[in-house]
Design a protein around this motif. Structure first.
Motif, PDB file in Angstrom:
ATOM      1  N   GLU A 351     -40.040 -21.660  53.137  1.00 12.33           N
ATOM      2  CA  GLU A 351     -40.736 -21.399  51.880  1.00 12.33           C
ATOM      3  C   GLU A 351     -40.688 -22.607  50.946  1.00 12.33           C
ATOM      4  O   GLU A 351     -41.449 -22.674  49.980  1.00 12.33           O
ATOM      5  CB  GLU A 351     -40.129 -20.181  51.183  1.00 12.33           C
ATOM      6  N   ILE A 352     -39.782 -23.532  51.216  1.00 14.60           N
ATOM      7  CA  ILE A 352     -39.699 -24.742  50.396  1.00 14.60           C
ATOM      8  C   ILE A 352     -40.952 -25.599  50.571  1.00 14.60           C
ATOM      9  O   ILE A 352     -41.402 -26.262  49.635  1.00 14.60           O
ATOM     10  CB  ILE A 352     -38.439 -25.548  50.762  1.00 14.60           C
ATOM     11  N   VAL A 353     -41.533 -25.580  51.766  1.00 16.54           N
ATOM     12  CA  VAL A 353     -42.723 -26.378  52.068  1.00 16.54           C
ATOM     13  C   VAL A 353     -43.943 -25.673  51.486  1.00 16.54           C
ATOM     14  O   VAL A 353     -44.199 -24.512  51.794  1.00 16.54           O
ATOM     15  CB  VAL A 353     -42.889 -26.561  53.579  1.00 16.54           C
ATOM     16  N   PRO A 354     -44.737 -26.337  50.635  1.00 14.02           N
ATOM     17  CA  PRO A 354     -45.875 -25.683  49.961  1.00 14.02           C
ATOM     18  C   PRO A 354     -47.089 -25.541  50.866  1.00 14.02           C
ATOM     19  O   PRO A 354     -48.034 -26.334  50.816  1.00 14.02           O
ATOM     20  CB  PRO A 354     -46.164 -26.624  48.782  1.00 14.02           C
ATOM     21  N   LEU A 355     -47.089 -24.496  51.686  1.00 16.43           N
ATOM     22  CA  LEU A 355     -48.195 -24.261  52.604  1.00 16.43           C
ATOM     23  C   LEU A 355     -49.240 -23.315  52.033  1.00 16.43           C
ATOM     24  O   LEU A 355     -50.256 -23.054  52.693  1.00 16.43           O
ATOM     25  CB  LEU A 355     -47.655 -23.682  53.922  1.00 16.43           C
ATOM     26  N   GLY A 356     -49.026 -22.818  50.821  1.00 10.96           N
ATOM     27  CA  GLY A 356     -49.981 -21.893  50.221  1.00 10.96           C
ATOM     28  C   GLY A 356     -49.489 -20.461  50.320  1.00 10.96           C
ATOM     29  O   GLY A 356     -48.663 -20.113  51.159  1.00 10.96           O
ATOM     30  N   TRP A 357     -50.005 -19.629  49.449  1.00 11.16           N
ATOM     31  CA  TRP A 357     -49.590 -18.228  49.424  1.00 11.16           C
ATOM     32  C   TRP A 357     -50.601 -17.359  50.182  1.00 11.16           C
ATOM     33  O   TRP A 357     -51.727 -17.750  50.434  1.00 11.16           O
ATOM     34  CB  TRP A 357     -49.486 -17.735  47.978  1.00 11.16           C
ATOM     35  N   GLY A 358     -50.140 -16.166  50.551  1.00  6.57           N
ATOM     36  CA  GLY A 358     -51.021 -15.194  51.183  1.00  6.57           C
ATOM     37  C   GLY A 358     -51.646 -15.680  52.467  1.00  6.57           C
ATOM     38  O   GLY A 358     -50.996 -16.288  53.322  1.00  6.57           O
ATOM     39  N   ILE A 457     -63.648 -20.505  52.657  1.00  5.73           N
ATOM     40  CA  ILE A 457     -62.767 -20.899  51.549  1.00  5.73           C
ATOM     41  C   ILE A 457     -61.286 -20.858  51.951  1.00  5.73           C
ATOM     42  O   ILE A 457     -60.552 -21.802  51.653  1.00  5.73           O
ATOM     43  CB  ILE A 457     -63.038 -20.024  50.308  1.00  5.73           C
ATOM     44  N   PRO A 458     -60.789 -19.787  52.626  1.00 11.78           N
ATOM     45  CA  PRO A 458     -59.373 -19.806  53.038  1.00 11.78           C
ATOM     46  C   PRO A 458     -59.032 -20.985  53.944  1.00 11.78           C
ATOM     47  O   PRO A 458     -57.952 -21.568  53.823  1.00 11.78           O
ATOM     48  CB  PRO A 458     -59.200 -18.472  53.777  1.00 11.78           C
ATOM     49  N   VAL A 459     -59.955 -21.342  54.829  1.00 12.29           N
ATOM     50  CA  VAL A 459     -59.715 -22.474  55.723  1.00 12.29           C
ATOM     51  C   VAL A 459     -59.663 -23.772  54.928  1.00 12.29           C
ATOM     52  O   VAL A 459     -58.790 -24.623  55.138  1.00 12.29           O
ATOM     53  CB  VAL A 459     -60.810 -22.540  56.806  1.00 12.29           C
ATOM     54  N   PHE A 460     -60.594 -23.927  53.990  1.00 14.24           N
ATOM     55  CA  PHE A 460     -60.639 -25.134  53.153  1.00 14.24           C
ATOM     56  C   PHE A 460     -59.339 -25.291  52.378  1.00 14.24           C
ATOM     57  O   PHE A 460     -58.724 -26.367  52.363  1.00 14.24           O
ATOM     58  CB  PHE A 460     -61.833 -25.043  52.198  1.00 14.24           C
ATOM     59  N   TYR A 461     -58.894 -24.213  51.721  1.00 17.37           N
ATOM     60  CA  TYR A 461     -57.688 -24.304  50.905  1.00 17.37           C
ATOM     61  C   TYR A 461     -56.445 -24.502  51.768  1.00 17.37           C
ATOM     62  O   TYR A 461     -55.529 -25.253  51.398  1.00 17.37           O
ATOM     63  CB  TYR A 461     -57.523 -23.041  50.059  1.00 17.37           C
ATOM     64  N   ALA A 462     -56.393 -23.836  52.922  1.00 12.72           N
ATOM     65  CA  ALA A 462     -55.248 -23.998  53.825  1.00 12.72           C
ATOM     66  C   ALA A 462     -55.125 -25.449  54.280  1.00 12.72           C
ATOM     67  O   ALA A 462     -54.022 -26.011  54.314  1.00 12.72           O
ATOM     68  CB  ALA A 462     -55.389 -23.062  55.025  1.00 12.72           C
ATOM     69  N   LEU A 463     -56.231 -26.080  54.616  1.00 14.58           N
ATOM     70  CA  LEU A 463     -56.207 -27.481  55.029  1.00 14.58           C
ATOM     71  C   LEU A 463     -55.800 -28.390  53.878  1.00 14.58           C
ATOM     72  O   LEU A 463     -55.094 -29.388  54.068  1.00 14.58           O
ATOM     73  CB  LEU A 463     -57.583 -27.893  55.552  1.00 14.58           C
TER      74      LEU A 463
END
Length: 632
Positions: A351-358, A457-463
């Motif tokens: 959780e320390i690594v900022p990979l995004g929420w949800g 959009i989820p793919v864009f933000y995840a990348l």
């Protein structure tokens, strides 16, 4: 008998003898006084040692001849307190003890018992090739302290006191025990256990016999602080991803560090992490801290001058006495902010690594990281990004296809929609009803073009979260980029442009050009497919502005972002242009679309539940409108 008279020679002789005798008496007296004074000082020192008071601390007091013995004793007690025993040991010097493995080199200081230097052996600072290793701790940027309250209400700080080091080997583990002694069997102990090839080391705090010398009725605060060093090329980008992370209340996690100065007081805390962009320092505990007082302060006020430190973190953690003693089993992690390494400890450190929420974090954890890790196992990282981009675009191509087919259908229907708009220009409700009937009879869903775009959009933000957080890209080169985790500077500017920076990155320029040509390719279809609604802005004009505005925004925004991210969007836009070209010229033909729509109009249509409800609502609204007009 003739009387003798004293002559001048005799008088001079007696004078010399007298002066010699006086000198001998004075010299002997001074010598005796000096010996007596030295003897008295030695007796004082010996007495101090017997009463557990160190020679170093007594020297200044014994030399003070302006105070009597009772004042000297009081001074010694107030200066050293209950832990004077430790200051009489040979360790009462500013020495360090080194423990190391293949990954870490750690130097623990006698004074304070905490780490004075910690070096990551396998990683260099942002100047690749300089040989300067990443140092998480050095030159007093970090501190650990326990503030103990003695039985007579005095406060002692362990960071100012001397611990006795004992180094041993337990199998392949290096063990360093640091003891702050208050007596032969009274001490406070820090114990470090460094295992081979591990960034995580065991750390424990325990005490013995302290109930006799310190107040154990209340918890003692463990104060941990660190000013985080800059270790990456871009101080701006590193500071953005530097924060204080923590876990609390059985699995919840949160972060501090986005603002200039932030603080938080969570409860039931299981770990605290001082996270830098690519490295992190974590204190974990088996016995949760009931509370924690956490603060984060931004140290980068001017990005051109404040280039040594990024943030100042502090954590105040209460340690509770049990049975009059301290006993806490903890761990230190000093190492990369690498998802794969942190996740391997199975302590929620990922959780320390900022990979995004949800859903964004889910996509990164279960799709992007495994796929990229697999590819990077046998491909150079630049090539790996290109292959990864191709796979992502191929996976999204059905969505792109559906979006384009929907646009083509709307384009074919545009003349009929324009006719309806003209026919019912004075009756908005009727116009909407007839438009919905046309869509239903032609088998066209007006939302079909929007839904695929929303799905991307989820793919864009995840990348967008993935590339800055993926540790393995650090200092990996590709073409002109020296570090895929930082910007690819091809030109250093002698000045700084607001929002852009003081350098020119080439990958963002290429990505901006690609998105410009892509928007030029699709803007005509999109504007043609969207019918002009009365009172609404002209979409064709908006698209003309966006053709130029979007590339400029990307150029500015991505100039200081990682080269890996810019490379991805450059390749992604090139692939999208290719896919759209194939779909437009070889798969989707407008004449075929028109024939399908005309055929659909002749077929009986079963109206969907949503469409029927919308039509019923519009008809009801129209009836109400007609009733109001009749009443008038």
């Amino acid at each position: 008998m003739e009387e003798k008279k004293l002559d001048v020679k005799t008088i001079i002789g007696f004078g010399l003898i007298t002066l010699l005798l006086l000198y001998m008496i004075y010299n002997n007296t001074a010598k005796n006084e000096k010996e007596a004074l030295e003897k008295e000082k030695q007796e004082q020192i010996d007495k101090a040692k017997k009463t557990q008071i160190p020679e170093e601390a007594t020297a200044a007091v014994v030399a003070d001849t302006t105070v009597n013995d009772s004042v000297k004793t009081a001074k010694l007690k107030s200066t050293l307190g209950a832990f004077a025993y430790s200051a009489a040991l040979p360790s009462a010097k500013s020495n360090v003890t080194e423990i190391k493995n293949a990954l870490l080199t750690i130097k623990v200081a006698n004074k304070g018992g905490y780490i004075q230097e910690l070096t990551l052996n396998n990683f260099e600072q942002f100047k690749k090739g300089s040989g300067q290793r990443v140092e998480l701790i050095n030159k007093g940027n970090a501190a650990l302290n326990l503030q103990l309250k003695t039985a007579d209400n005095r406060l002692l700080n362990t960071r100012e006191m001397y611990f006795e080091p004992v180094y041993t080997k337990e199998g392949q583990n290096e063990v360093l025990t640091m003891r702050l002694k208050a007596g032969a069997n009274q001490f406070l102990e820090y114990r470090y256990v460094l295992k081979p090839d591990e960034y995580m080391m065991d750390f424990s705090i325990r005490s013995q016999g302290l109930a006799q010398v310190v107040d154990t009725s209340k918890p003692v605060d463990l104060d941990w602080s660190m000013k985080t060093y800059r270790n990456e090329n871009s101080v701006t980008f590193e500071n953005r991803y530097t924060n204080l992370a923590y876990e609390y209340e059985d699995g919840k996690s949160d972060k501090l560090g986005l603002g200039k100065s932030e603080s938080e007081k969570p409860e039931d805390v299981s770990y605290v992490a001082f996270k830098q962009h690519m490295f992190t320092s974590v204190l974990l505990t088996d016995t949760h801290f009931k509370t924690a007082d956490l603060t984060s302060e931004n140290l980068v006020a001017d990005e051109t001058k404040d280039t040594i430190y990024t943030k100042n973190f502090t954590a105040k953690l209460p340690l509770e006495f049990k049975g009059g003693e301290l006993s806490y089993n903890m761990n230190w992690y000093y190492g990369p902010s690498d998802y794969n390494i942190l996740n391997g400890y199975d302590r929620n450190l990922d959780e320390i690594v900022p990979l995004g929420w949800g859903i964004f974090g889910w996509i990164n954890r279960w799709i992007f990281i495994p796929v990229f890790s697999l590819l990077s196992g046998f491909l150079p990282y630049g090539i790996c990004i290109i292959i990864f981009t191709i796979l992502v675009r191929l996976a999204m191509s059905p969505v792109t296809y559906k979006s384009y087919v929907s646009q083509a259908k709307m384009k074919v229907l545009r003349p009929e929609i324009t006719e309806l708009n003209e026919k019912y220009k004075n009756d908005a409700m009727k116009k909407q009803q007839e438009t919905m009937k046309l869509y239903n009879s032609a088998g066209v869903n007006p939302m079909a073009g929007c839904l695929p775009a929303l799905m991307q959009i989820p793919v864009f933000y995840a990348l967008f979260q993935f590339f800055p957080s993926y540790f393995d890209l650090r200092q990996q080169s590709f073409l002109w980029a020296n570090d895929l985790s930082s910007y690819d500077s091809v030109l250093k500017l002698p000045f700084s442009i607001p929002f852009y920076g003081n350098h020119v990155s080439l990958f963002p320029i290429l990505a901006s050009l690609a998105i410009f040509f892509y928007m030029r390719m699709t803007s005509g279809d999109q504007s043609m497919s969207a019918p002009q609604q009365e009172g609404m802005p002209d979409m064709s004009k908006i698209m003309k502005v966006m053709i130029y505005l979007s590339p400029i925004m990307m150029l500015i925004f991505f100039n200081s972002n990682p080269a890996g991210l810019s490379l991805y969007y450059f390749i992604s836009n090139l692939i999208t242009i290719g896919i759209m070209y194939v779909i437009k010229n070889h798969i989707v033909k407008e004449d075929k679309i028109h024939a399908i729509i005309q055929a659909n109009k002749t077929k009986p249509k079963k109206q969907g539940g949503f469409s029927k409800r919308m039509q019923d609502m519009m008809e009801q609204a129209q009836q109400e409108q007609q009733k109001r007009q009749l009443k008038k």
